[in-house]
Design an enzyme around this catalytic site. Structure first.
Site, mmCIF file in Angstrom:
data_model
loop_
_atom_site.group_PDB
_atom_site.id
_atom_site.type_symbol
_atom_site.label_atom_id
_atom_site.label_comp_id
_atom_site.label_asym_id
_atom_site.label_seq_id
_atom_site.Cartn_x
_atom_site.Cartn_y
_atom_site.Cartn_z
ATOM 1 N N CYS B 103 -16.974 5.349 -13.275
ATOM 2 C CA CYS B 103 -17.319 4.877 -11.933
ATOM 3 C C CYS B 103 -17.493 5.989 -10.903
ATOM 4 O O CYS B 103 -18.085 5.762 -9.850
ATOM 5 C CB CYS B 103 -16.266 3.879 -11.467
ATOM 6 S SG CYS B 103 -15.961 2.591 -12.708
ATOM 7 N N HIS B 253 -18.489 2.618 -4.890
ATOM 8 C CA HIS B 253 -18.629 2.047 -6.230
ATOM 9 C C HIS B 253 -18.349 0.552 -6.123
ATOM 10 O O HIS B 253 -17.337 0.131 -5.582
ATOM 11 C CB HIS B 253 -17.640 2.716 -7.179
ATOM 12 C CG HIS B 253 -17.370 1.913 -8.406
ATOM 13 N ND1 HIS B 253 -18.355 1.550 -9.305
ATOM 14 C CD2 HIS B 253 -16.223 1.363 -8.892
ATOM 15 C CE1 HIS B 253 -17.823 0.833 -10.264
ATOM 16 N NE2 HIS B 253 -16.538 0.708 -10.041
ATOM 17 N N ASN B 283 -19.457 -5.144 -12.298
ATOM 18 C CA ASN B 283 -19.162 -3.724 -12.193
ATOM 19 C C ASN B 283 -20.009 -2.991 -13.222
ATOM 20 O O ASN B 283 -19.749 -3.099 -14.419
ATOM 21 C CB ASN B 283 -17.661 -3.509 -12.441
ATOM 22 C CG ASN B 283 -17.243 -2.060 -12.374
ATOM 23 O OD1 ASN B 283 -18.063 -1.151 -12.465
ATOM 24 N ND2 ASN B 283 -15.953 -1.834 -12.204
#
Lengths: 71, 335
Positions: B103, B253, B283
């Protein structure tokens, strides 16, 4: 944070308006992994506290969760 | 010469999985995720994202360095970026390397690209981010599965004649002590498949995973993000002598809505433009920031995106942030 404020936040985390400070966590269907993360986030973001997993597992009621915040 | 982001595009695989309506969807904000099919790899998705840039007029012969951020390489060796050099028809006097981050990876990729360009080693860096976490998640892990989606993004960072910086204020951080909180324990050289018996566990909530599957301690990752990201914001603003009011957009993120909301509060960003949209993607790990930038730029003119704070944080544990001037991103409506 006052008890009242904490209860409001917990009701929002749990999506359950019926809980009280003395409600047993074992009796709350919505006390799941999502709620645990929500509680951890709320504790950190609003109080700067970081209760650990063992401490949270040792809580039996909403009041016990409040107690971990040292409030 | 300064390094600027000049193009971004992203690729989403065709397979879409709808999340079950309910509390998890409400809290995470994730309604659906794209999943890389069995016959495709992260390398394939990266190729698709890159071809989107080339289809829009980017000259593939102008790329002199290829960076691929992935934790799902095609092979342990050779380097997937080397394979992509060939598959994309890039010139042979082009550098290529993989780097293994999640990430935070897009930020590190921007930093590497800036270093290559402003040291005179490259002129046009193609940064590919591509991830297939869905292939690491146990099908009966109903806590983790609904959070992650697969995607790839292609970002062109170019050398631009400009006085102003295009990418600046970089901060980086690492805490390997938190590694166990987001890990796939078996499959690397530490615990090889052939030497390590499969162990299956069911957690307190009925989610099943083995030691070959992704494990994430959601509470610890939340705590980690709430600790490091606010400090990263302070460090970036201090380093660049900027204020929150002077920033056009904050793009973190995109992990999930709950985390982003708490971060917004703790970072003091409640009254500034702040991106929080995971609804259709979940995600997407290292692609989450470039996907968000693409979507943001499709809704805001470039003139409003001169100072965009980017912060990535997650597996490693690793984090990084910077300020990006996106006013040179042409073809901004392409996806």
């Amino acid at each position: 944070m006052t008890e009242q404020d904490f209860l409001v936040k917990m009701k929002e985390i749990l999506d359950n308006e019926d809980v009280t400070m003395d409600t047993a966590l074992a009796d709350i269907e919505e006390w799941d992994s999502v709620s645990v993360v929500g509680y951890v986030a709320m504790a950190n973001a609003t109080c700067g506290k970081r209760p650990i997993a063992e401490q949270i597992r040792g809580c039996a009621s909403i009041r016990d969760l409040y107690g971990l915040l040292g409030a | 010469m300064k390094a600027y982001i000049t193009r971004i595009a992203y690729y989403l695989p065709d397979v879409v999985e709808e999340n079950t309506p309910g509390r998890l969807m409400k809290k995470t904000g994730i309604e659906r995720r794209h999943l890389c099919p069995a016959h495709m790899t992260a390398g394939d998705m990266a190729k698709e994202a890159a071809e989107k840039l080339f289809d829009k007029g980017v000259d593939r012969d102008s790329v002199d360095f290829l960076l691929l951020c992935t934790q799902s390489p095609d092979y342990p060796l050779p380097t997937t970026a080397c394979l992509l050099q060939d598959r994309l028809g890039l010139r042979k006097n082009c550098g290529a390397l993989d780097f293994n981050l999640g990430c935070s990876g897009f930020i590190y990729g921007l930093g590497l690209a800036k270093g290559l360009i402003e040291s005179g080693q490259a002129k046009r860096v193609l940064l590919l981010t591509s991830e297939t976490y869905s292939k690491y998640i146990h099908p009966q892990d109903h806590a983790t599965g609904p959070l992650f989606g697969d995607a790839a993004a292609a970002t062109l960072i170019s050398s631009v004649e400009a006085e102003e910086e295009g990418l600046y204020g970089f901060v980086y951080g690492t805490d390997g002590g938190g590694a166990e909180n987001l890990i796939v324990p078996v499959g690397g050289m530490r615990n090889r498949y052939q030497d390590t018996p499969v162990e299956e566990r069911t957690d307190d909530y009925g989610n099943i995973r083995t030691n070959r599957d992704l494990f994430m301690n959601g509470s610890e990752i939340m705590n980690f993000a709430l600790e490091v990201v606010p400090q990263a914001i302070e460090d970036i603003l201090s380093k660049t002598s900027l204020t929150r009011a002077g920033i056009d957009y904050f793009v973190f993120h995109q992990a999930n809505r709950m985390m982003l909301s708490y971060l917004q509060e703790k970072c003091g960003l409640l009254n500034v433009p702040y991106w929080n949209d995971v609804r259709d993607y979940g995600n997407t790990v290292s692609s989450s920031i470039p996907v968000a930038l693409c979507d943001m730029l499709s809704r805001h003119p470039e003139s409003e995106c001169k100072r965009v704070v980017l912060v990535g944080f997650g597996v490693g544990l690793s984090w990084g942030g910077c300020v990006g001037n996106l006013s040179y991103v042409t073809g901004r409506l392409e996806r």
